[in-house]
Design a protein around this motif. Structure first.
Motif, PDB file in Angstrom:
ATOM      1  N   SER A  16       0.836  -1.206   0.000  1.00  0.00           N
ATOM      2  CA  SER A  16       0.000   0.000   0.000  1.00  0.00           C
ATOM      3  C   SER A  16       0.871   1.256   0.000  1.00  0.00           C
ATOM      4  CB  SER A  16      -0.950   0.000   1.204  1.00  0.00           C
ATOM      5  OG  SER A  16      -0.265   0.251   2.421  1.00  0.00           O
ATOM      6  N   PHE A  17       2.005   1.211   0.694  1.00  0.00           N
ATOM      7  CA  PHE A  17       2.910   2.361   0.688  1.00  0.00           C
ATOM      8  C   PHE A  17       3.583   2.520  -0.676  1.00  0.00           C
ATOM      9  CE2 PHE A  17       2.597   2.765   5.270  1.00  0.00           C
ATOM     10  CZ  PHE A  17       2.819   4.117   5.454  1.00  0.00           C
ATOM     11  N   ALA A 151      -8.238  -5.266   9.161  1.00  0.00           N
ATOM     12  CA  ALA A 151      -8.463  -3.837   9.417  1.00  0.00           C
ATOM     13  C   ALA A 151      -7.468  -3.007   8.618  1.00  0.00           C
ATOM     14  CB  ALA A 151      -8.342  -3.541  10.910  1.00  0.00           C
ATOM     15  N   TYR A 152      -6.204  -3.411   8.636  1.00  0.00           N
ATOM     16  CA  TYR A 152      -5.187  -2.703   7.867  1.00  0.00           C
ATOM     17  C   TYR A 152      -5.499  -2.742   6.374  1.00  0.00           C
ATOM     18  CZ  TYR A 152      -1.477  -1.431  11.176  1.00  0.00           C
ATOM     19  OH  TYR A 152      -0.739  -0.818  12.157  1.00  0.00           O
ATOM     20  N   LEU A 153      -5.846  -3.905   5.877  1.00  0.00           N
ATOM     21  CA  LEU A 153      -6.067  -4.049   4.443  1.00  0.00           C
ATOM     22  C   LEU A 153      -7.256  -3.218   3.974  1.00  0.00           C
ATOM     23  CD1 LEU A 153      -5.349  -7.854   3.861  1.00  0.00           C
ATOM     24  CD2 LEU A 153      -3.805  -5.893   3.755  1.00  0.00           C
ATOM     25  N   LEU A 158      -8.991   0.370   0.630  1.00  0.00           N
ATOM     26  CA  LEU A 158     -10.332   0.841   0.271  1.00  0.00           C
ATOM     27  C   LEU A 158     -10.595   2.284   0.704  1.00  0.00           C
ATOM     28  CD1 LEU A 158     -12.545  -2.316   0.991  1.00  0.00           C
ATOM     29  CD2 LEU A 158     -11.367  -1.640  -1.120  1.00  0.00           C
ATOM     30  N   ILE A 159      -9.762   2.812   1.593  1.00  0.00           N
ATOM     31  CA  ILE A 159      -9.988   4.177   2.068  1.00  0.00           C
ATOM     32  C   ILE A 159      -8.785   5.075   1.791  1.00  0.00           C
ATOM     33  CG2 ILE A 159     -10.463   5.628   4.084  1.00  0.00           C
ATOM     34  CD1 ILE A 159     -12.016   3.289   5.279  1.00  0.00           C
ATOM     35  N   MET A 160      -7.623   4.716   2.331  1.00  0.00           N
ATOM     36  CA  MET A 160      -6.472   5.607   2.239  1.00  0.00           C
ATOM     37  C   MET A 160      -6.015   5.843   0.798  1.00  0.00           C
ATOM     38  SD  MET A 160      -2.854   5.769   1.916  1.00  0.00           S
ATOM     39  CE  MET A 160      -2.009   4.324   2.573  1.00  0.00           C
ATOM     40  N   LEU A 161      -5.779   4.788   0.032  1.00  0.00           N
ATOM     41  CA  LEU A 161      -5.262   4.954  -1.325  1.00  0.00           C
ATOM     42  C   LEU A 161      -6.257   5.669  -2.250  1.00  0.00           C
ATOM     43  CD1 LEU A 161      -3.326   1.600  -1.844  1.00  0.00           C
ATOM     44  CD2 LEU A 161      -2.382   3.887  -1.483  1.00  0.00           C
TER      45      LEU A 161
END
Length: 207
Positions: A16-17, A151-153, A158-161
């Motif tokens: 994700s990063f 929770a991380y995934l 689905l939210i941060m990116l």
């Protein structure tokens, strides 16, 4: 296997990063460089969070082994609070001395100018970052490693990116846009983990 979920979580969080950096690169090379430098500055702050997270897992494990649930809960939350105090202080340092800190990692004025507003955004979520790191570590050690992984995934992909792309590229917010998405990511993780921990569902889990 106890270590499977954290391993998958770590790999996908790193992915994700990588996507976050890709979005930064789509904005400009300066934004990408600034994001890299901001992460470097953040490392000065989140290392205490890692240390307090280890302390919390130790306290929780020993207390649960002795059947002292109240001690496990209070010890974890106190560790998170102490971590928040240290990391919150670092947040103030980021705001007051941010440009000088960025100057330790780059001498390019454009990168410093781009990175400082982002570093200020990060500064305001240091307390939340402390709670997310410490309580997340405690939940893993209590046997909720798969819940933490999902929770991380969910919050990352689905939210941060999507928010980083929307704020940074669609709304043309640049570094401030993508780091606002990062701010929301940390805040949601902190709230989610603390709420889950307070429910004490981990009390009845046997590893």
């Amino acid at each position: 296997i106890v270590g499977f979920a954290p391993a998958i979580e770590g790999a996908l969080t790193n992915l994700s990063f990588a996507c976050f950096y890709k979005i930064a690169g789509l904005i400009s090379t300066t934004t990408l460089a600034a994001s890299t430098v901001v992460i470097s500055c953040m490392s000065l702050s989140f290392m205490p969070g890692v240390a307090f997270g280890i302390a919390a897992t130790t306290i929780l494990g020993q207390a649960m082994g002795q059947g002292k649930i109240r001690l496990a809960y209070q010890g974890t939350m106190r560790s998170a609070t102490f971590s928040a105090m240290v990391m919150g202080t670092m947040g103030i340092v980021f705001i007051v001395f941010g440009k000088s800190l960025l100057g330790l990692f780059t001498n390019v004025p454009a990168v410093i100018a781009e990175g400082y507003p982002a570093l200020c955004i990060v500064a305001f979520v240091q307390v939340g970052d402390a709670y997310h790191m410490v309580v997340g570590s405690a939940l893993r050690s209590a046997g909720m490693m798969y819940w933490v992984m999902f929770a991380y995934l969910i919050i990352s992909f689905l939210i941060m990116l999507p928010l980083a792309y929307f704020f940074g590229i669609v709304l043309k917010g640049g570094s401030s846009g993508i780091w606002t998405a990062f701010f929301i990511w940390i805040l949601l993780l902190a709230i989610t983990f603390v709420r889950k921990f307070r429910k004490k569902e981990w009390v009845n889990i046997r590893i």
